[in-house]
Design an enzyme around this catalytic site. Structure first.
Site, PDB file in Angstrom:
ATOM      1  CB  THR A 112       5.303  -5.981   2.536  1.00  0.00           C
ATOM      2  OG1 THR A 112       5.451  -4.569   2.359  1.00  0.00           O
ATOM      3  CG2 THR A 112       5.721  -6.673   1.261  1.00  0.00           C
ATOM      4  CG  ASN A 124       1.614   5.270  -0.399  1.00  0.00           C
ATOM      5  OD1 ASN A 124       0.666   4.856  -1.070  1.00  0.00           O
ATOM      6  ND2 ASN A 124       2.854   5.189  -0.812  1.00  0.00           N
ATOM      7  N   GLY A 167       2.644  -1.345  11.703  1.00  0.00           N
ATOM      8  CA  GLY A 167       2.912  -0.601  12.943  1.00  0.00           C
ATOM      9  C   GLY A 167       3.753   0.645  12.753  1.00  0.00           C
ATOM     10  CG  HIS A 168       7.004   1.060   9.685  1.00  0.00           C
ATOM     11  ND1 HIS A 168       7.510   2.013   8.837  1.00  0.00           N
ATOM     12  CD2 HIS A 168       6.549   0.060   8.886  1.00  0.00           C
ATOM     13  CE1 HIS A 168       7.373   1.595   7.587  1.00  0.00           C
ATOM     14  NE2 HIS A 168       6.793   0.413   7.595  1.00  0.00           N
ATOM     15  CB  CYS A 205       7.587   3.218  -0.429  1.00  0.00           C
ATOM     16  SG  CYS A 205       6.938   3.776   1.137  1.00  0.00           S
TER      17      CYS A 205
HETATM   18  N1  PLP Z   1       0.791   0.010   1.775  1.00  0.00           N
HETATM   19  C1  PLP Z   1       0.923   1.325   1.928  1.00  0.00           C
HETATM   20  C2  PLP Z   1      -0.185   2.252   1.536  1.00  0.00           C
HETATM   21  C3  PLP Z   1       2.109   1.858   2.445  1.00  0.00           C
HETATM   22  O1  PLP Z   1       2.241   3.185   2.592  1.00  0.00           O
HETATM   23  C4  PLP Z   1       3.158   0.963   2.775  1.00  0.00           C
HETATM   24  C5  PLP Z   1       4.454   1.493   3.220  1.00  0.00           C
HETATM   25  O2  PLP Z   1       5.039   2.335   2.627  1.00  0.00           O
HETATM   26  C6  PLP Z   1       2.970  -0.410   2.623  1.00  0.00           C
HETATM   27  C7  PLP Z   1       1.767  -0.843   2.115  1.00  0.00           C
HETATM   28  C8  PLP Z   1       4.038  -1.400   3.015  1.00  0.00           C
HETATM   29  O3  PLP Z   1       4.101  -1.463   4.426  1.00  0.00           O
HETATM   30  P1  PLP Z   1       5.266  -2.184   5.253  1.00  0.00           P
HETATM   31  O4  PLP Z   1       6.410  -1.246   5.248  1.00  0.00           O
HETATM   32  O5  PLP Z   1       4.715  -2.379   6.618  1.00  0.00           O
HETATM   33  O6  PLP Z   1       5.542  -3.495   4.593  1.00  0.00           O
END
Ligand code: PLP
Length: 747
Positions: A82, A166, A217-218, A345
């Site tokens: 993000t 995702n 990373g996660h 998410c």
């Molecule tokens: N973009 C995609 C395709 C994701 O799956 C995610 C997380 O769900 C993100 C962005 C956001 O990542 P972060 O949790 O590292 O901010």
């Protein structure tokens, strides 16, 4: 020892939600811990401890270049994707500020993670650019519309696409995209969200004209709070976080060195395939095939929401054609299998915007399940997952969720008596007598497949499918269900067969005309001997309210007469079974209904005349039903004391105490109850355990299953359903009811 939260080990758990996040691999956790304790220096310090930290930082950066094929350009460590997205968007928009006109557009893929469109909207507004934000449509396979891009990218200040989705795992053809983008605009900033591609696809970013690529990373076995961003050489850049000048002034703030060390270990495993931690794509395909096989064996009829050949092998997005995603999720959760409904998410969303963009049907969009594993999954983990999934088959069969293929279908007693089947605010009722003779009252279209399955599975002899009236808010499912069940057609318009009564084992069903809500309204009374044990009142009563009299053939005077007619027949403990339950009451006795509805009390105590009733009814209909959006009547929000919340230790204590009779009451559906035995969790005997789900609360009243002096401790998955049930029990006058705080999730 200090408190350790939640001790369930990964051996107990089948975790299939890797696209939401992954556990940290032990090797990575080790390096992270070592870095925190030993190599803990600040990379900006000039002493040896700092120099060592700086060395680790730069080594990781060099490895990142190798992993994503970025010989040129910058690699910046961030807190996650993000932040990478913000940085890319802000850099581009600031650089293009002077170029923005009312014709400028910002393009993003319609299936992008919400972090992308929301960031574009936010900064477009904050910076006052006034650019139009356009979603690039996708086709049914989730692929971006290249013609749309060709048409609009000429006016674009930025275009944002993703490598791998995702929710669905759909991957884009980046080479084709690049051709179209660059043929129409060779300088537009292009961001590709690569979060879900790392470890699953080969990347060679320096060979492309991608300007920004965020990573997290996660999503790949490193800790939360670390990520990185690739920035192409000479692409616009403005530091998003200013301060002490770390990361060559591009991103201030002391670096998250433990997280970065975690990335180092991750990159090492990704680069050195001989370690065998990350599996070849062919193996991942094999794993996915095994999971598909287990799902098909268990649920039979499933459909995939994205073509398998266009998706990375670590993601499966599917629907069980006869079960809602909530049912599947609850079942999986109870069995210790973690999956996600749609996108984890954006939890709370009841539809998947990704599947909507792909033009999926309503059922798919509302009931999608995402099953995802990481590319370091092991053969044993997948085998255990398949075993756990297959172990659910008998649980499903016993609870009528699938039609059993056993020669002797097991006879469950679960449908005996009264069952409330809900769809949104509507209630359909099933009554089954001891000899399996049954009636179904006020069926709802959406519930027809489930009811039909229940009837087959439990070998019910359905004597009638009835409606209390022609409903205003839904199509009649009576004819559809009658046909499905092969019932004879000689009935009146509401489904009543010939004769005055329908015999149902020890009980007998009669009907009485109760006009008011509509001219054709009837109530059905279930008698045992002379006593009315249950009353299917349609929309004469709504739980803790009265049916609407706002429709064309409604009549308040007739409703008043109907109330009096019924009141002479009902007993205090008659179970009321209305066609709607807007306030999630689940079960009320006639006595409790009267107490919960002041206008009804006034009528029964003859405190108001017909005109006053009509006037008050009109006000309540308008006020309360408009407030709640309920179409068929008003209901009062019942008043409740706060339920006493118990920790799991307090639950154990209360159950062990001999002072009072205490019962642990699992309000989850029997299929969830059956998926994991909670007896051992609280060391309870069979006679201290009750499994009455919300759908059978009415039956608990009907069967006189509850004792006023017993203490009931209610449990469910998260404490929500048990909380609802406690409110219901309080309305019914049960006061010794307790809730397991946070539900079984926190035990
Ligand atoms: N973009 C995609 C395709 C994701 O799956 C995610 C997380 O769900 C993100 C962005 C956001 O990542 P972060 O949790 O590292 O901010």
């Amino acid at each position: 020892m200090t408190q350790r939260f939640f001790t369930q080990t990964s051996q107990d758990l089948v975790y299939l939600d890797a696209n939401a996040t992954t556990p940290v691999l032990p090797r990575i956790a080790d390096v992270v811990s070592h870095t925190m304790q030993v190599c803990f220096g600040n990379p900006s310090s000039s002493h040896i401890t700092g120099v060592q930290a700086k060395f680790l930082l730069e080594q990781t950066r060099a490895k990142a270049r190798q992993v994503i094929g970025a010989e040129q350009g910058d690699i910046l460590f961030t807190s996650g994707a993000t932040e990478g997205i913000q940085t890319a968007v802000v850099s581009t928009l600031l650089a293009n500020r002077h170029k923005a006109t009312e014709h400028s557009v910002l393009l993003y893929g319609a299936t992008e993670h919400k972090a992308v469109p929301n960031t574009l909207k936010h900064w477009n507004q904050v910076l006052g650019l006034g650019a139009k934000i356009l979603a690039i449509p996708v086709d049914e396979a989730g692929l971006l519309d290249l013609d749309f891009i060709a048409q609009h990218v000429g006016k674009a200040l930025m275009i944002c696409t993703m490598a791998v989705n995702n929710e669905t795992g759909v991957y884009q053809d980046l080479a084709k995209l690049e051709q179209v983008i660059r043929a129409n605009n060779d300088h537009v900033s292009w961001m590709v969200d690569c979060v879900q591609a790392l470890g699953k696809q080969d990347l060679a970013l320096s060979e492309t004209s991608i300007d920004y690529a965020p990573f997290s990373g996660h999503k790949l076995y490193a800790p939360k709070g670390i990520g990185f961003l690739y920035i192409r050489e000479n692409s616009p850049y403005t530091p998003f976080i200013a301060g002490g000048g770390q990361e060559s002034g591009m991103r201030s703030g002391t670096e998250n060195l433990p997280g970065i060390a975690g990335l180092y270990e991750l990159f090492d495993m990704l680069l050195d395939k001989s370690q065998g931690v990350f599996k070849p794509v062919a193996t991942l395909h094999l794993y996915r095939q095994q999971l598909i096989h287990a799902l098909e064996q268990t649920f039979g009829d499933i459909s995939f929401n994205a073509p398998l050949e266009g998706t990375v092998p670590t993601t499966l997005n599917f629907c069980v054609n006869s079960l809602t995603s909530k049912e599947v999720m609850d079942l999986f959760d109870a069995a210790g299998i973690r999956v996600s409904g749609g996108s984890a998410c954006s939890s709370g969303a009841s539809r998947s915007f990704v599947l909507d963009a792909m033009n999926a049907n309503d059922w798919q969009s509302e009931n999608a399940i995402r099953m995802s594993f990481g590319p370091a999954a092991t053969e044993q983990e997948i085998a255990l997952a398949c075993e756990r999934i297959c172990a659910l088959k008998p649980v499903l069969a016993n609870n009528c969720l699938i039609v059993s293929d056993a020669t002797q279908p097991e006879h469950e007693v679960c449908a005996l008596g009264l069952t409330q089947l809900r769809h949104q605010g509507s209630c359909c009722w099933l009554y089954v007598g001891i000899n399996n003779e049954a009636v179904i009252i006020d069926p709802v279209v959406e519930l027809v497949p489930r009811i039909a399955r229940l009837v087959t599975q439990q070998q019910l002899h359905v004597k009638a499918v009835l409606e209390t009236h022609k409903h205003q808010d839904k199509d009649s499912a009576r004819t559809l269900l009658s046909e499905r069940l092969g019932l004879a057609q000689e009935q009146d318009p509401l489904g009543w067969p010939e004769g005055d009564a329908i015999s149902l084992g020890e009980q007998r069903l009669t009907r009485v005309s109760t006009p008011g809500h509509s001219a054709d309204s009837h109530s059905y009374l279930l008698y045992q001997g002379d006593k009315v044990t249950a009353c299917f009142c349609g929309d004469l009563y709504i739980f803790s309210g009265l049916g609407s009299t706002q429709f064309a053939d409604a009549d308040t005077e007739q409703m008043l007469d109907s109330i009096h007619t019924l009141a002479t027949k009902l007993a205090a403990d008659t179970v009321l079974c209305p066609a709607h339950d807007y306030e999630q009451c689940f079960a009320l006795s006639w006595q409790a209904q009267v107490q919960a509805t002041p206008l009804l009390q006034q009528v029964l105590q003859e405190q108001i005349n017909k005109a006053q009733f009509a006037e008050q009814k009109c006000v309540l209909d308008q006020q309360l039903s408009t407030e709640s959006g309920a179409l068929c009547g008003f209901s009062h929000k019942p008043k409740h004391a706060n339920a006493q919340q118990l920790s799991s230790a307090e639950v154990q204590q209360m159950l062990a105490s001999e002072e009072f009779e205490t019962v642990l009451w699992d309000v989850r559906e029997p299929y969830e109850h059956g998926a994991k035995d909670i007896r051992s969790l609280f060391s309870v005997h069979d006679d201290q355990l009750l499994n009455v789900p919300l759908s059978r609360m009415a039956n608990a009243l009907f069967a006189h299953q509850l004792k006023p002096d017993t203490r009931y401790i209610l449990v469910c998955r998260t404490g929500n359903r048990s909380g609802q049930a406690i409110k219901n029990l309080q309305s019914l006058g049960y006061n010794h009811v307790y809730n397991l705080q946070g539900g079984l999730a926190l035990v």
